[in-house]
Design an enzyme around this catalytic site. Structure first.
Site, PDB file in Angstrom:
ATOM      1  N   VAL A 292      69.792  47.914 -61.118  1.00  0.00           N
ATOM      2  CA  VAL A 292      70.644  47.897 -59.927  1.00  0.00           C
ATOM      3  C   VAL A 292      70.469  49.192 -59.131  1.00  0.00           C
ATOM      4  CG1 VAL A 292      73.044  47.964 -59.137  1.00  0.00           C
ATOM      5  CG2 VAL A 292      72.333  46.322 -60.877  1.00  0.00           C
ATOM      6  N   ILE A 295      66.876  49.440 -57.357  1.00  0.00           N
ATOM      7  CA  ILE A 295      66.537  48.596 -56.212  1.00  0.00           C
ATOM      8  C   ILE A 295      67.299  49.100 -54.994  1.00  0.00           C
ATOM      9  CG2 ILE A 295      66.664  46.263 -55.273  1.00  0.00           C
ATOM     10  CD1 ILE A 295      66.539  45.403 -58.331  1.00  0.00           C
ATOM     11  N   GLU A 297      68.999  48.418 -52.439  1.00  0.00           N
ATOM     12  CA  GLU A 297      69.561  47.263 -51.748  1.00  0.00           C
ATOM     13  C   GLU A 297      70.115  47.647 -50.371  1.00  0.00           C
ATOM     14  OE1 GLU A 297      70.690  48.410 -54.647  1.00  0.00           O
ATOM     15  OE2 GLU A 297      72.555  49.370 -54.042  1.00  0.00           O
ATOM     16  N   ASP A 339      55.020  51.557 -11.935  1.00  0.00           N
ATOM     17  CA  ASP A 339      55.078  51.351 -10.496  1.00  0.00           C
ATOM     18  C   ASP A 339      55.288  52.704  -9.843  1.00  0.00           C
ATOM     19  OD1 ASP A 339      54.890  48.642 -10.479  1.00  0.00           O
ATOM     20  OD2 ASP A 339      57.048  48.296 -10.583  1.00  0.00           O
ATOM     21  N   ASP A 663      59.155  45.071 -11.237  1.00  0.00           N
ATOM     22  CA  ASP A 663      60.477  44.803 -10.681  1.00  0.00           C
ATOM     23  C   ASP A 663      60.574  43.422 -10.045  1.00  0.00           C
ATOM     24  OD1 ASP A 663      58.787  45.512  -8.649  1.00  0.00           O
ATOM     25  OD2 ASP A 663      59.893  47.278  -8.014  1.00  0.00           O
ATOM     26  N   ASP A 667      56.226  39.876 -11.293  1.00  0.00           N
ATOM     27  CA  ASP A 667      55.798  40.808 -12.338  1.00  0.00           C
ATOM     28  C   ASP A 667      56.083  40.278 -13.736  1.00  0.00           C
ATOM     29  OD1 ASP A 667      54.832  42.698 -10.623  1.00  0.00           O
ATOM     30  OD2 ASP A 667      56.712  43.801 -10.484  1.00  0.00           O
ATOM     31  N   ASN A 729      64.785  56.849 -56.540  1.00  0.00           N
ATOM     32  CA  ASN A 729      64.764  55.759 -57.505  1.00  0.00           C
ATOM     33  C   ASN A 729      63.651  55.918 -58.529  1.00  0.00           C
ATOM     34  OD1 ASN A 729      66.850  54.892 -56.033  1.00  0.00           O
ATOM     35  ND2 ASN A 729      65.880  53.057 -55.221  1.00  0.00           N
ATOM     36  N   GLU A 732      64.960  58.269 -61.045  1.00  0.00           N
ATOM     37  CA  GLU A 732      65.941  57.655 -61.966  1.00  0.00           C
ATOM     38  C   GLU A 732      65.233  56.807 -63.010  1.00  0.00           C
ATOM     39  OE1 GLU A 732      68.543  55.494 -59.306  1.00  0.00           O
ATOM     40  OE2 GLU A 732      69.047  57.342 -58.246  1.00  0.00           O
ATOM     41  N   ASN A 757      73.627  56.398 -58.330  1.00  0.00           N
ATOM     42  CA  ASN A 757      73.183  55.494 -57.278  1.00  0.00           C
ATOM     43  C   ASN A 757      74.173  55.497 -56.108  1.00  0.00           C
ATOM     44  OD1 ASN A 757      71.622  53.379 -56.142  1.00  0.00           O
ATOM     45  ND2 ASN A 757      73.185  51.923 -56.833  1.00  0.00           N
ATOM     46  N   THR A 760      74.303  59.098 -54.214  1.00  0.00           N
ATOM     47  CA  THR A 760      73.109  59.598 -53.526  1.00  0.00           C
ATOM     48  C   THR A 760      72.542  58.608 -52.508  1.00  0.00           C
ATOM     49  OG1 THR A 760      71.708  58.793 -55.300  1.00  0.00           O
ATOM     50  CG2 THR A 760      72.410  61.096 -55.423  1.00  0.00           C
ATOM     51  N   ASP A 761      72.691  57.308 -52.778  1.00  0.00           N
ATOM     52  CA  ASP A 761      72.040  56.331 -51.895  1.00  0.00           C
ATOM     53  C   ASP A 761      72.777  56.098 -50.577  1.00  0.00           C
ATOM     54  OD1 ASP A 761      70.047  55.975 -53.646  1.00  0.00           O
ATOM     55  OD2 ASP A 761      70.243  53.794 -53.823  1.00  0.00           O
TER      56      ASP A 761
HETATM   57  P1  ATP Z   1      55.299  49.742  -6.034  1.00  0.00           P
HETATM   58  O1  ATP Z   1      54.382  48.654  -6.477  1.00  0.00           O
HETATM   59  O2  ATP Z   1      54.938  51.073  -6.529  1.00  0.00           O
HETATM   60  O3  ATP Z   1      56.748  49.426  -6.174  1.00  0.00           O
HETATM   61  P2  ATP Z   1      55.373  49.103  -3.278  1.00  0.00           P
HETATM   62  O4  ATP Z   1      56.836  49.009  -3.158  1.00  0.00           O
HETATM   63  O5  ATP Z   1      54.651  49.739  -2.157  1.00  0.00           O
HETATM   64  O6  ATP Z   1      54.944  49.913  -4.508  1.00  0.00           O
HETATM   65  P3  ATP Z   1      55.232  46.326  -2.903  1.00  0.00           P
HETATM   66  O7  ATP Z   1      56.702  46.210  -2.936  1.00  0.00           O
HETATM   67  O8  ATP Z   1      54.389  45.278  -3.514  1.00  0.00           O
HETATM   68  O9  ATP Z   1      54.783  47.667  -3.529  1.00  0.00           O
HETATM   69  O10 ATP Z   1      54.832  46.479  -1.377  1.00  0.00           O
HETATM   70  C1  ATP Z   1      53.493  46.387  -0.952  1.00  0.00           C
HETATM   71  C2  ATP Z   1      53.409  46.731   0.505  1.00  0.00           C
HETATM   72  O11 ATP Z   1      54.152  45.788   1.267  1.00  0.00           O
HETATM   73  C3  ATP Z   1      53.995  48.084   0.875  1.00  0.00           C
HETATM   74  O12 ATP Z   1      53.077  49.122   0.761  1.00  0.00           O
HETATM   75  C4  ATP Z   1      54.415  47.886   2.319  1.00  0.00           C
HETATM   76  O13 ATP Z   1      53.299  48.088   3.177  1.00  0.00           O
HETATM   77  C5  ATP Z   1      54.789  46.420   2.368  1.00  0.00           C
HETATM   78  N1  ATP Z   1      56.239  46.265   2.239  1.00  0.00           N
HETATM   79  C6  ATP Z   1      57.046  46.757   1.278  1.00  0.00           C
HETATM   80  N2  ATP Z   1      58.323  46.393   1.462  1.00  0.00           N
HETATM   81  C7  ATP Z   1      58.345  45.638   2.563  1.00  0.00           C
HETATM   82  C8  ATP Z   1      59.369  44.960   3.284  1.00  0.00           C
HETATM   83  N3  ATP Z   1      60.622  44.966   2.891  1.00  0.00           N
HETATM   84  N4  ATP Z   1      59.010  44.289   4.391  1.00  0.00           N
HETATM   85  C9  ATP Z   1      57.738  44.253   4.806  1.00  0.00           C
HETATM   86  N5  ATP Z   1      56.744  44.871   4.191  1.00  0.00           N
HETATM   87  C10 ATP Z   1      57.014  45.563   3.089  1.00  0.00           C
END
Ligand code: ATP
Length: 934
Positions: A292, A295, A297, A339, A663, A667, A729, A732, A757, A760-761
């Site tokens: 016991v 192990i 546990e 990004d 984001d 993506d 262990n 022991e 046990n 210490t455990d």
């Molecule tokens: P990251 O990828 O680092 O976030 P980012 O924001 O520039 O960079 P995207 O959001 O894909 O990447 O934007 C790509 C491009 O689109 C930008 O460089 C800009 O020229 C254009 N863009 C970004 N936001 C807008 C918007 N709200 N309206 C119109 N064009 C935009």
């Protein structure tokens, strides 16, 4: 949960009810939403908007599970037998110890469970809602019927709702209907002649838990919580989310092996003891107690606690782990792909430059406060006298979904008209926020009717997407003229323009003028500015739903804006730290190549041979070509989300463990296929957050580095207590094994074995699980994903330390017994104390991969307290008269203590000197190697 009264006022289904009636029935305003007060009232009534949890294991079951262990059951049976043989005191004490052990295990497990629960709550979704006419972000669980919510691509629909506005809103409803093709949503009322229509055809309703895949829209919440469509089938989809990490699974297998090893040794010990004349029952009880004790546990629970507490430390550093196994992978990360916007930079955009008709303008003022001037050649420009500038600012303002608000002292928000200098904030995309500020700065020159931007009304929107890199709106003027207003990446936009607004005239866009525009774009980008182009065209007619392919063509180019987005100050040191830790940082951005390069240089990302690759170039490369050069690329510019997947695969093919941020809704695939998918907490969409292993609460790159550091530390801590528990262990087992093989009397009685046990455990091992990181955690290369937990000499350390502990305990026992062979209790007390003390000293050795002298032993105060309390428990059973007959102990003299401490200190001291010598040797040879390399 009961349904709201409001939703039952009508007997017709929601999709058949006209819009005006919907707001009336739900007692809400389709523009201003509910009032905060009313929402709170309704929340009391309906309860939270969440699905009921799946069945939980009740606490008493967790408690009884502690005793389900096979060896514990045998020990209980053996104890009951000894009770009937008249060993009452022994039997009761053993049962008491097993019970205390059970409570300890229970506390550990309950704590682990609680921490995991807290993590789940942190990752809960948010919703954008309009209450009292103001946009707000609230936890989706706070929504009530009648709430007005905004939807956009990437969101999860937060409750069942009636769509009241749809700008190409598309929702994927496979969770409910099994159909994975997105459904185009509309606000139109469906007249089904009183017939029920299937969910998939209820196109003006949104259902909780489904996913917005495109467009934007608004809806009024009709039902929440368990009353929603998904709530009705919730019991079918309550997923089991008990995920074990690979390490936990491997430890579970190890546990099984240890049980077998311990059993074999126990049998050998029992047989050897009986052959040397010990009583069968005594040996049986001693053997089973040994099994016991041997192990570990508590190991799975301590691993969970170490993981969960580590994860909480990460939360304090703004990193939310969504999938526990990724904690282990984090420590192995060898590349972080990040990004740019918002992660490496501050995402606090300010327009500083404008360009049109071959003139550069500067814009003064900083931050989001709309105070500043537009200047050309150092002199203020009157915006109203420059039609091109007016048009540019108009598009900035109209082709925009952000809101600029001013937070007053009282916490109230006011719209852009105010000039107060207090806290200005942007709700929505910061790029668009910066454009609103620009427009407001220009507008300040006008009053009332003079305002050249007024009088336009939004008809429709072609939302931004990072493939197209642009966005458009269709607006109608007071005279009824329709306009398409567009903004986006200049290279993408310019190819859709046929004309240009040049010094007030619309003229054809010649190749020469196009080159002038592109040259100027590069000029601005070189100054690390984010450049955006603006265009428009009058429309003869417009039909809702027309595709952007037909609309965004034949445009008239107007001009450009350049905005700065300063790098985050803390990013450069974090990138340097990564380099030191053998982790490569890669910037991936949709932005212009030259802007990206300029920012990368500022943050120390581009050095030496590493280079920049554009999405366009990437398209022309085969996967093999990409894999061949991927090690040398630090910046990818103008990439689309699908490029991210190729980059991940190329890196993985070179053996890298890749962490990747994202984001936008597109993506999600990249986030899923990265070893560690990271989503943005502030700007990220629900889809990316759900796909991610890690969510950054502050969208900050340094948080990723902090999480990697914690990931390394958690793994190191797991190694520490595995080392401690197993070495203890081994000690022991060996002391009993050697004594029986050599025909000595029993060095420890069963109760003593169980007490060792227990003291210490438990606490010391838990305290090791939350040990602070060693100084050099981020000074070495990431460990391999395939590294064995016993790798890097851990197995050797366990066996050698365990062996020394066993041998030294036996030596102390033998020396004491030799002095007075008639007093076995005395020798057993010395052996018992030596064994405990050896382990309590050894625990400090386990804190360092190098040697016990490498760290301040008092740094981890939990450990110091744990050791002191364990020591107190041992002293109690030696010195309290009442306990002596139970534990078969007697008080120790100073001389005994001298022997105990020397014998107990030897294993750690010897190993410490060995470790220190080795460590110095390794340091010296590394320094020599580095010297040569330099
Ligand atoms: P990251 O990828 O680092 O976030 P980012 O924001 O520039 O960079 P995207 O959001 O894909 O990447 O934007 C790509 C491009 O689109 C930008 O460089 C800009 O020229 C254009 N863009 C970004 N936001 C807008 C918007 N709200 N309206 C119109 N064009 C935009």
């Amino acid at each position: 949960m009961e349904e709201m009264d409001v939703s039952t006022k009508s007997t017709r289904p929601w999709y058949q009810i006209p819009l005006e009636e919907v707001s009336h029935l739900l007692g809400t305003d389709a523009k201003r939403g509910l009032t905060q007060k009313e929402a709170m009232k309704r929340l009391d009534h309906t309860g939270k908007n969440q699905l009921a949890e799946g069945k939980k294991v009740p606490l008493y079951a967790v408690f009884f599970n502690q005793f389900k262990d096979f060896m514990v059951a045998i020990l209980l049976i053996a104890t009951i037998i000894s009770f009937f043989l008249g060993e009452y005191l022994d039997a009761i004490t053993i049962i008491a110890i097993i019970f205390i052990n059970g409570i300890l295990g229970f506390i550990q497990e309950a704590r682990a469970e609680r921490s995991l629960q807290a993590l789940k709550e942190l990752a809960s979704p948010m919703a954008r809602v309009i209450r009292d006419g103001k946009l707000d972000m609230i936890p989706a669980s706070q929504l009530v019927p009648g709430d007005l919510v905004l939807l956009e691509a990437g969101d999860r629909v937060p409750a069942d709702l009636r769509v009241i506005e749809s700008n190409r809103l598309e929702v994927e409803e496979s969770a409910l209907t099994g159909e994975s093709v997105p459904v185009a949503k509309t606000e139109k009322t469906i007249t089904a002649d009183g017939k029920q229509i299937p969910l998939g055809d209820q196109k003006n309703l949104g259902f909780m838990g489904t996913m917005v895949t495109g467009g934007t829209g608004r809806g009024i919440v009709t039902t929440t919580g368990m009353a929603t469509e998904i709530g009705k089938i919730a019991h079918l989809i309550n997923e089991a989310d008990e995920v074990q990490t690979p390490l936990q699974m491997r430890l579970e297998q190890l546990g099984k092996i240890l049980v077998i090893v311990a059993l074999v040794i126990t049998i050998v010990v029992i047989v050897a003891g009986v052959m040397h004349g010990q009583e069968l029952m005594t040996m049986f009880l001693a053997g089973v107690s040994l099994a016991v004790a041997a192990i570990p546990e508590g190991l799975p629970a301590i691993v969970t606690i170490a993981l969960a507490l580590g994860v909480q430390r990460m939360i304090r550093r703004n990193a939310i782990v969504r999938k526990l196994p990724s904690v282990e992978t984090l420590g192995c990360a060898s590349v972080i792909c990040s990004d740019k916007t918002g992660t490496l930079t501050q995402n606090k955009m300010t327009v500083t430059h404008l360009w049109h008709s071959d003139t550069v303008f500067e814009v003064t003022g900083s931050g989001y406060q709309p105070v500043g001037q537009v200047k050309a050649h150092g002199k203020e420009v009157h915006v109203g006298r420059d039609v091109v500038l007016c048009r540019l600012l108009q598009i900035s303002e109209r082709c925009n979904n952000a809101q600029l608000v001013c937070e007053q002292e009282s916490g109230q928000t006011r719209m852009v008209s105010t000039k107060s200098a207090s806290n200005w904030r942007v709700l929505g995309d910061p790029t668009e926020g910066a454009l609103l500020v620009l427009a407001a700065k220009g507008k300040n020159q006008f009053t009332g009717k003079q305002n050249p931007f007024s009088g336009l009304e939004r008809v429709d929107e072609l939302p931004f997407d990072s493939e197209r890199k642009m966005m458009s709106v269709i607006d109608r003027s007071a005279e009824g003229q329709l306009y398409l207003l567009t903004k986006g990446a200049v290279e993408a936009l310019i190819h859709r323009c046929t004309h240009i607004l040049w010094k007030g005239e619309v003229i054809p866009l010649t190749a020469r003028l196009r080159n002038t525009v592109l040259d100027k774009t590069e000029d601005m980008a070189r100054q690390a500015l984010r450049v955006l182009g603006f265009a428009y065209k009058p429309l003869q007619e417009y039909q809702k739903g027309q595709s952007h392919l037909t609309l965004e063509n034949g445009l008239i180019f107007v001009g450009m804006t350049g905005m700065i987005d300063p790098p985050r100050e803390e990013v450069a040191p974090a990138i340097a730290l990564c380099r030191q830790a053998g982790i490569k940082t890669v910037m991936i951005t949709g932005d212009h190549k030259i802007t990206a390069e300029a920012i990368a240089r500022r943050i120390g990302l581009l050095r030496g041979l590493t280079g920049v690759l554009e999405g366009r170039e990437l398209n022309e490369m085969s996967d093999e070509e990409l894999a061949a050069c991927v090690e040398n690329i630090s910046v990818y510019a103008r990439v689309s989300p699908e490029h991210k997947l190729r980059i991940i695969r190329a890196l993985q093919s070179r053996g890298h463990v890749v962490a990747m941020t994202g984001d936008g809704v597109n993506d999600a695939p990249a986030i899923k296929s990265a070893d560690i998918g990271i989503a943005m907490g502030i700007t990220g969409t629900d889809v990316t957050k759900e796909a991610a292993d890690l969510v950054l609460r502050d969208d900050n790159f340094t948080t990723i580095v902090a999480a990697v550091e914690e990931g390394r530390n958690i793994y190191d801590n797991i190694r520490k207590f595995i080392r401690y528990l197993l070495a203890s262990n081994v000690g022991e087992i060996l002391v009993m094994f050697f004594a029986m093989m050599m025909g000595m009397p029993l060095p420890l009685v069963p109760i003593q074995i169980l007490w060792v046990n227990l003291v210490t455990d438990g606490l010391p091992a838990m305290a090791l699980g939350i040990d602070p990181a060693e100084r050099d955690t981020m000074y070495h290369q990431p460990r391999s994903k395939h590294e064995n937990i016993f790798g890097r000499r851990l197995g050797w350390k366990i066996i050698s330390r365990g062996f020394l502990i066993g041998v030294m305990t036996l030596v102390a026992f033998w020396l004491t017994l030799n002095e007075d062979s008639s007093n076995l209790t005395h020798a057993q007390t010395v052996a018992f104390t030596t064994l405990v003390m050896a382990q309590l000293i050894h625990v400090f050795d386990c804190r360092s991969e190098h040697s016990v002298f490498h760290r301040n032993p008092f740094e981890n105060r939990y450990l110091v307290w744990a050791v002191l309390s364990s020591l107190a428990l041992v002293l109690c059973v030696i010195y309290i008269d009442l306990l002596q007959p139970i534990f078969k102990t007697m008080p120790l003299s100073f001389r005994d203590w001298a022997l105990v401490l020397v014998a107990a200190g030897v294993p750690t001291f010897v190993a410490g000197i060995g470790g220190a010598l080795r460590s110095n040797y390794v340091d010296a040879s590394t320094a020599k190697r580095q010297g040569v390399a330099r």
